[in-house]
Scaffold this active site. Structure first.
Site, PDB file in Angstrom:
ATOM      1  N   SER A   1       0.589  42.828  -1.320  1.00  0.00           N
ATOM      2  CA  SER A   1       0.856  41.654  -0.480  1.00  0.00           C
ATOM      3  C   SER A   1       1.496  42.126   0.816  1.00  0.00           C
ATOM      4  CB  SER A   1       1.820  40.706  -1.201  1.00  0.00           C
ATOM      5  OG  SER A   1       2.292  39.714  -0.301  1.00  0.00           O
ATOM      6  N   TYR A  61       9.873  39.737  -5.911  1.00  0.00           N
ATOM      7  CA  TYR A  61       8.416  39.753  -5.693  1.00  0.00           C
ATOM      8  C   TYR A  61       8.046  40.750  -4.604  1.00  0.00           C
ATOM      9  CZ  TYR A  61       3.746  38.297  -4.269  1.00  0.00           C
ATOM     10  OH  TYR A  61       2.409  38.302  -3.936  1.00  0.00           O
TER      11      TYR A  61
HETATM   12  N1  LIG Z   1      -1.865  33.514  -2.934  1.00  0.00           N
HETATM   13  C1  LIG Z   1      -1.186  34.207  -2.038  1.00  0.00           C
HETATM   14  O1  LIG Z   1      -0.680  33.651  -1.042  1.00  0.00           O
HETATM   15  C2  LIG Z   1      -1.060  35.694  -2.175  1.00  0.00           C
HETATM   16  C3  LIG Z   1      -0.663  36.439  -1.049  1.00  0.00           C
HETATM   17  C4  LIG Z   1      -0.529  37.821  -1.159  1.00  0.00           C
HETATM   18  C5  LIG Z   1      -0.809  38.450  -2.364  1.00  0.00           C
HETATM   19  N2  LIG Z   1      -1.187  37.701  -3.443  1.00  0.00           N
HETATM   20  C6  LIG Z   1      -1.433  38.419  -4.699  1.00  0.00           C
HETATM   21  O2  LIG Z   1      -2.767  38.155  -5.106  1.00  0.00           O
HETATM   22  C7  LIG Z   1      -2.863  38.300  -6.524  1.00  0.00           C
HETATM   23  C8  LIG Z   1      -3.609  37.104  -7.092  1.00  0.00           C
HETATM   24  O3  LIG Z   1      -2.853  35.949  -6.817  1.00  0.00           O
HETATM   25  P1  LIG Z   1      -3.512  34.526  -6.604  1.00  0.00           P
HETATM   26  O4  LIG Z   1      -3.097  34.045  -5.276  1.00  0.00           O
HETATM   27  O5  LIG Z   1      -4.955  34.558  -6.939  1.00  0.00           O
HETATM   28  O6  LIG Z   1      -2.683  33.695  -7.692  1.00  0.00           O
HETATM   29  P2  LIG Z   1      -3.128  32.689  -8.855  1.00  0.00           P
HETATM   30  O7  LIG Z   1      -4.174  31.763  -8.380  1.00  0.00           O
HETATM   31  O8  LIG Z   1      -1.852  32.136  -9.370  1.00  0.00           O
HETATM   32  O9  LIG Z   1      -3.759  33.669  -9.952  1.00  0.00           O
HETATM   33  C9  LIG Z   1      -2.947  34.595 -10.631  1.00  0.00           C
HETATM   34  C10 LIG Z   1      -3.753  35.268 -11.720  1.00  0.00           C
HETATM   35  O10 LIG Z   1      -2.881  36.199 -12.391  1.00  0.00           O
HETATM   36  C11 LIG Z   1      -2.946  35.946 -13.772  1.00  0.00           C
HETATM   37  N3  LIG Z   1      -1.680  36.220 -14.444  1.00  0.00           N
HETATM   38  C12 LIG Z   1      -0.440  35.762 -14.108  1.00  0.00           C
HETATM   39  N4  LIG Z   1       0.460  36.138 -15.027  1.00  0.00           N
HETATM   40  C13 LIG Z   1      -0.221  36.847 -15.963  1.00  0.00           C
HETATM   41  C14 LIG Z   1       0.136  37.469 -17.180  1.00  0.00           C
HETATM   42  N5  LIG Z   1       1.402  37.427 -17.638  1.00  0.00           N
HETATM   43  N6  LIG Z   1      -0.818  38.096 -17.894  1.00  0.00           N
HETATM   44  C15 LIG Z   1      -2.091  38.120 -17.467  1.00  0.00           C
HETATM   45  N7  LIG Z   1      -2.501  37.544 -16.323  1.00  0.00           N
HETATM   46  C16 LIG Z   1      -1.580  36.910 -15.585  1.00  0.00           C
HETATM   47  C17 LIG Z   1      -3.285  34.468 -13.911  1.00  0.00           C
HETATM   48  O11 LIG Z   1      -3.948  34.246 -15.156  1.00  0.00           O
HETATM   49  P3  LIG Z   1      -3.329  33.435 -16.411  1.00  0.00           P
HETATM   50  O12 LIG Z   1      -2.300  32.469 -15.892  1.00  0.00           O
HETATM   51  O13 LIG Z   1      -4.524  32.776 -17.023  1.00  0.00           O
HETATM   52  O14 LIG Z   1      -2.748  34.502 -17.274  1.00  0.00           O
HETATM   53  C18 LIG Z   1      -4.260  34.298 -12.750  1.00  0.00           C
HETATM   54  O15 LIG Z   1      -5.546  34.644 -13.162  1.00  0.00           O
HETATM   55  C19 LIG Z   1      -1.426  38.443  -7.032  1.00  0.00           C
HETATM   56  O16 LIG Z   1      -1.153  39.807  -7.289  1.00  0.00           O
HETATM   57  C20 LIG Z   1      -0.579  37.959  -5.865  1.00  0.00           C
HETATM   58  O17 LIG Z   1       0.682  38.556  -5.844  1.00  0.00           O
HETATM   59  C21 LIG Z   1      -1.319  36.356  -3.373  1.00  0.00           C
END
Ligand SMILES: NC(=O)c1ccc[n+]([C@@H]2O[C@H](COP(=O)([O-])OP(=O)(O)OC[C@H]3O[C@@H](n4cnc5c(N)ncnc54)[C@H](OP(=O)(O)O)[C@@H]3O)[C@@H](O)[C@H]2O)c1
Length: 266
Positions: free
Chosen positions: A143, A156
């Site tokens: 991130s 985080y």
């Molecule tokens: N959205 C943003 O603004 C943003 C910005 C920068 C970086 N990121 C990074 O991008 C990545 C994806 O995030 P996203 O935005 O797509 O978020 P999201 O829509 O909340 O998706 C998160 C994913 O991670 C999985 N996950 C969470 N906890 C878990 C656990 N304990 N075991 C297994 N799987 C788990 C969830 O699946 P389940 O709940 O089904 O387990 C879900 O599939 C993350 O690493 C996040 O830090 C996001």
């Protein structure tokens, strides 16, 4: 070290939502095998149905795993070493908005386990086979929060600093082995992430900003960066410029800046 993703066998953690699900959608017409990992099995099954309906030759395996549980993560790692994986996407991640002193200790642990430890365990498990085959790619979803110490999302941001640093070092170690490693460092993206990361008192309406990037674009940028052998990618021009400035600033100025902008990143 370029990696053509055609006919790849990829594992995607956090495939049940957001950026991870989008990786699966974009890879489905090119990959031979996708292994989808998350806790919500129903979501993964829905996704499998969708992907196979459009790509009948695609093999999709589901591995329901709680990556905050080390035992389950190790079991997954052991299972994956028996699959012909040549592309690991460490995407699963969780955040927590609010002061660290009032954070739920279980949630703090979850962030470290999912964002940093599980990614490390899976990389360690899959890398030897990639090295032996002289072919492989690892895409670590970090991130832009990892570039700065960020009050308000302290743990985080620190886990993401780990992910970016770890990715660069592993990339350097495997330079001569036919492996490419990329850290994907998005700024804000509309997914379920904020709903989960925001504590009750911080719940607010979804807002768009200049630095928001669409989930499709973020996933595409990550896959393109792998195919072009880029060490690090920040999707979106506004975020690229903002981070170029932030990364050039001395820590003394960052201390001031992070105090000013503490509330709006992930
Ligand atoms: N959205 C943003 O603004 C943003 C910005 C920068 C970086 N990121 C990074 O991008 C990545 C994806 O995030 P996203 O935005 O797509 O978020 P999201 O829509 O909340 O998706 C998160 C994913 O991670 C999985 N996950 C969470 N906890 C878990 C656990 N304990 N075991 C297994 N799987 C788990 C969830 O699946 P389940 O709940 O089904 O387990 C879900 O599939 C993350 O690493 C996040 O830090 C996001």
């Amino acid at each position: 070290m370029t990696m053509n993703l055609d006919n790849c066998s990829a594992v995607i953690t956090g495939a049940s939502a957001g950026i991870g699900r989008e990786f699966a959608r974009q890879l489905a017409s090119r990959a031979k095998l996708l292994v989808l990992v998350a806790r919500r099995r129903d979501r993964l099954e829905q996704l499998r149905t969708e992907l196979v309906a459009r790509n009948p030759a695609l093999l999709v395996n589901i591995r329901q795993t709680d990556l905050s549980n080390l035992e389950q993560t190790m079991q997954l790692a052991a299972l994956l070493t028996n699959e012909p994986i040549d592309f690991l996407i460490n995407n699963a991640g969780v955040g927590d908005h609010g002061s660290f002193a009032t954070a739920d200790p279980i949630h703090v642990n979850e962030q470290v386990q999912v964002n940093a430890l599980a990614l490390t365990v899976l990389t360690r498990a899959l890398l030897p086979r990639m090295i032996a085959q002289k072919r492989g790619a690892i895409l670590n979803v970090s991130s832009s929060a990892g570039f700065l110490p960020l009050p308000g999302i302290a743990a985080y941001a620190a886990t993401k600093a780990y992910v970016t640093s770890f990715s660069e070092a592993i990339r350097a170690e495997t330079r001569d082995c036919g492996i490419t490693v990329t850290a994907l460092c998005p700024g804000p993206v509309h997914t379920e992430f904020d709903e989960i990361a925001n504590r009750q008192e911080h719940r607010r309406k979804r807002r768009n900003s200049l630095v928001h990037v669409a989930v499709e674009k973020v996933a595409r940028a990550g896959l393109e960066a792998i195919e072009r052998d880029k060490p690090l990618v920040i999707p979106g021009i506004a975020m690229k410029i903002a981070m170029a400035i932030a990364r050039a600033l001395p820590l003394s100025l960052l201390r001031v800046a992070s105090g000013i902008v503490k509330d709006d990143r992930n």
